[in-house]
Design an enzyme around this catalytic site. Sequence first.
Site, PDB file in Angstrom:
ATOM      1  N   ARG A  25       0.847  -1.169   0.000  1.00 27.44           N
ATOM      2  CA  ARG A  25       0.000   0.000   0.000  1.00 27.44           C
ATOM      3  C   ARG A  25       0.888   1.225   0.000  1.00 27.44           C
ATOM      4  O   ARG A  25       2.088   1.107   0.029  1.00 27.44           O
ATOM      5  CB  ARG A  25      -0.929   0.026   1.210  1.00 27.44           C
ATOM      6  CG  ARG A  25      -0.609  -1.038   2.229  1.00 27.44           C
ATOM      7  CD  ARG A  25      -1.460  -0.940   3.436  1.00 27.44           C
ATOM      8  NE  ARG A  25      -2.522  -1.928   3.394  1.00 27.44           N
ATOM      9  CZ  ARG A  25      -3.793  -1.617   3.622  1.00 27.44           C
ATOM     10  NH1 ARG A  25      -4.163  -0.387   3.838  1.00 27.44           N
ATOM     11  NH2 ARG A  25      -4.707  -2.555   3.604  1.00 27.44           N
ATOM     12  N   THR A  26       0.242   2.380   0.019  1.00 28.47           N
ATOM     13  CA  THR A  26       1.010   3.618   0.019  1.00 28.47           C
ATOM     14  C   THR A  26       2.029   3.583   1.135  1.00 28.47           C
ATOM     15  O   THR A  26       1.717   3.292   2.266  1.00 28.47           O
ATOM     16  CB  THR A  26       0.061   4.808   0.280  1.00 28.47           C
ATOM     17  OG1 THR A  26      -1.145   4.576  -0.415  1.00 28.47           O
ATOM     18  CG2 THR A  26       0.699   6.081  -0.201  1.00 28.47           C
ATOM     19  N   GLN A  27       3.278   3.866   0.772  1.00 26.41           N
ATOM     20  CA  GLN A  27       4.319   3.727   1.781  1.00 26.41           C
ATOM     21  C   GLN A  27       4.591   5.059   2.449  1.00 26.41           C
ATOM     22  O   GLN A  27       4.092   6.087   2.041  1.00 26.41           O
ATOM     23  CB  GLN A  27       5.627   3.267   1.138  1.00 26.41           C
ATOM     24  CG  GLN A  27       5.469   2.166   0.145  1.00 26.41           C
ATOM     25  CD  GLN A  27       6.098   2.554  -1.183  1.00 26.41           C
ATOM     26  OE1 GLN A  27       5.984   3.682  -1.621  1.00 26.41           O
ATOM     27  NE2 GLN A  27       6.762   1.597  -1.814  1.00 26.41           N
ATOM     28  N   PHE A 128      -1.183   2.126  -6.385  1.00 25.44           N
ATOM     29  CA  PHE A 128      -1.059   2.519  -4.985  1.00 25.44           C
ATOM     30  C   PHE A 128       0.233   2.015  -4.360  1.00 25.44           C
ATOM     31  O   PHE A 128       0.283   1.721  -3.174  1.00 25.44           O
ATOM     32  CB  PHE A 128      -2.273   2.022  -4.166  1.00 25.44           C
ATOM     33  CG  PHE A 128      -3.491   2.852  -4.417  1.00 25.44           C
ATOM     34  CD1 PHE A 128      -4.383   2.497  -5.419  1.00 25.44           C
ATOM     35  CD2 PHE A 128      -3.717   4.010  -3.696  1.00 25.44           C
ATOM     36  CE1 PHE A 128      -5.495   3.275  -5.689  1.00 25.44           C
ATOM     37  CE2 PHE A 128      -4.830   4.801  -3.952  1.00 25.44           C
ATOM     38  CZ  PHE A 128      -5.715   4.430  -4.948  1.00 25.44           C
TER      39      PHE A 128
END
Lengths: 248, 249
Positions: A25-27, A128
Site C-alpha cells: 500500500r502507500t508507503q 497505490f
Amino acid sequence: MIVDSSSPAPTKNSLLLSSEADLQRTQTPYVTGTSVIAIKYKDGILIAADMGGSYGSTLRYKNVERIKPVGKHSLIGASGEISDFQEILRYLDELMLNDSMWDDGNSLGPKEVHNYLTRVMYNRRNKFNPLWNSLILGGVKNGQKYLGTVNMIGVHYEDNHVATGFGNHLARPILREEWNENLTFEEGVKLLEKCMRVLLYRDRSAVNKLQIAKITDEGFTISQPYSLKTQWKFKAFENPTVGAEGSW
Amino acid sequence: MSSIGTGYDLSVTTFSPDGRVFQIEYAAKAVDNSGTVVGIKCKDGVVLGVEKLIASKMMLPGSNRRIHAVHRHSGMAVAGLAADGRQIVARAKSEATNYESVYGEPIPVKELADRVASYVHLCTLYWWLRPFGCGVILGGYDRDGPQLYMVEPSGVSHRYFGTSIGKGRQAAKTEIEKLKLSEMTCRQGVIEVAKIIYGVHDEAKDKAFELEMSWVCDESNRQHQKVPDDLLEEAKAAAKAALEEMDAD
C-alpha cells in the site's frame, strides 16, 4: 495471508487488497534526499544536489550520491526515498543494457529515458505503490538539450530549469529572474551555487556538501563533493539572549 | 560417415543398439550445413567471425545478425537454424541478467556456458521437444580473463583456444592451429579471422557471403561489440589480398 494488524475494521480499500498476496500500500519514506536543481546552459545541462540522506529529522547520511549518469547521453537526479532511487537505477540499468545489446549504433536519449521513467512512476502510482521520488532527467543528444522532471504521482514536464521539493519554492524564483539561454559553464555554476546556498540556509534537511554535474554532447562530469561558504556573522545573531535572559 | 538409423532415429529418447542417439546426430548435421563460424581467443580478448551466406541479393547488408550480445561482457555467434539460435540467445540473455540480479556481478563466462549447455541438453531429454538445430560459439571477458566456449546441439560444451563450426570447419580448424594465439592481440586476430573465413569460403558452391565479426577485448573496454567499421574494412582488404596471393601461386 498476511493481515495488517494496524488497520481498523475492514474498509472498502483493504477488502479490495487483502485477498491477494500483494499487500503493498502507500508507503512512507524512510531515508530521503532533499532538493535537486537543474538548468540548461549554453553547452548542455547542469544539475546540482547535496549529498544528504535524512532519516526523518536526523541528517543521518552525508555521502549519498543523488546524481547518476544514465547511458551516454543523460543524467538523473533524485530526491525522496533513497532506496526507491536505487531501484530506479536498477530499472534504468536493465533498460540501458537491453538498449546496448542491440549494438546497432543507436542509443536511448534523455527524452526517451524521461518518457520511460514517467510510465514507470505513473503506473506504480496507479497501483497505490509509488516510488517515492521526484526525479530530474537531463541530457544532450545530437546537439539537442533536454531537461525534464517526473515525480511520484507521475506529473511530468520539461523546462529550461527544473527543481524538486523545496527547490521549487526557493530556487525556481531565482532561476526565473536570472536564467538566460546563453549561460556559460561558470555563470551556470554560479547561479546554481546561489540557489543551493539559499536552500542550505532555509531547508532544514539540506547538508553543506554538494555535487554539481554537467552533461554535454561530449559526455558527463560529476564534480567531487565540496562545500559552500556561508555567512553567519549578522548583527541580529550576536548576543541572542539579550532581551530574553536565561534562554539559549 | 553417415549411417542410416532405421527405426532407431524417430525419437530423441531412443538409443540405437550401438549406443547412439540419431536425432542428436541429425541435429548436428543442420549445423554442419550452415555458414562457417570461427572463434579465437587472443591474449587480450576473443574474436568471433561468421560467414553469412546471402540467400538473396534483395537482403539489406548488415541485416540478419548472426552474432548477438548476451550481456555487456559476452557475445554469442550462432550456426545452424537461425530461429533455434534466437531461442538460445534469448535464454542466455535471461540467464545472464538473472545471475547479475542475484549475485550482483556479471555472470562468469564459465557459468554462462554451463547454463546454455544445460538448456540445450534439456531439449534432448524429452520426446515432445526436439533438439536445437544450432551450435553456438560463446566468447566473453570476465575476472578470469577472456574465454571462448562452444556448445553443440547435444548439449556438450568445451572451452577452446580456437574453434569453428559449419561448412568450412575442418579447413578453418587447420588454419587456426597454425596461428600463435597466445602472442596475438585482438587487432591482429580480427585480420586473421577474416583471412580464414575468406579462405574457407567455397566460391563454387555458395555465391555471395557477408562477413560479420565481433570482439570482446581490452581495446573495446571488455565490452562485447561489433568490430569497428574501419578495422573490419582493413580486415576484409587484407583477406582479399591474401586470397589473391594464394591464387597467384
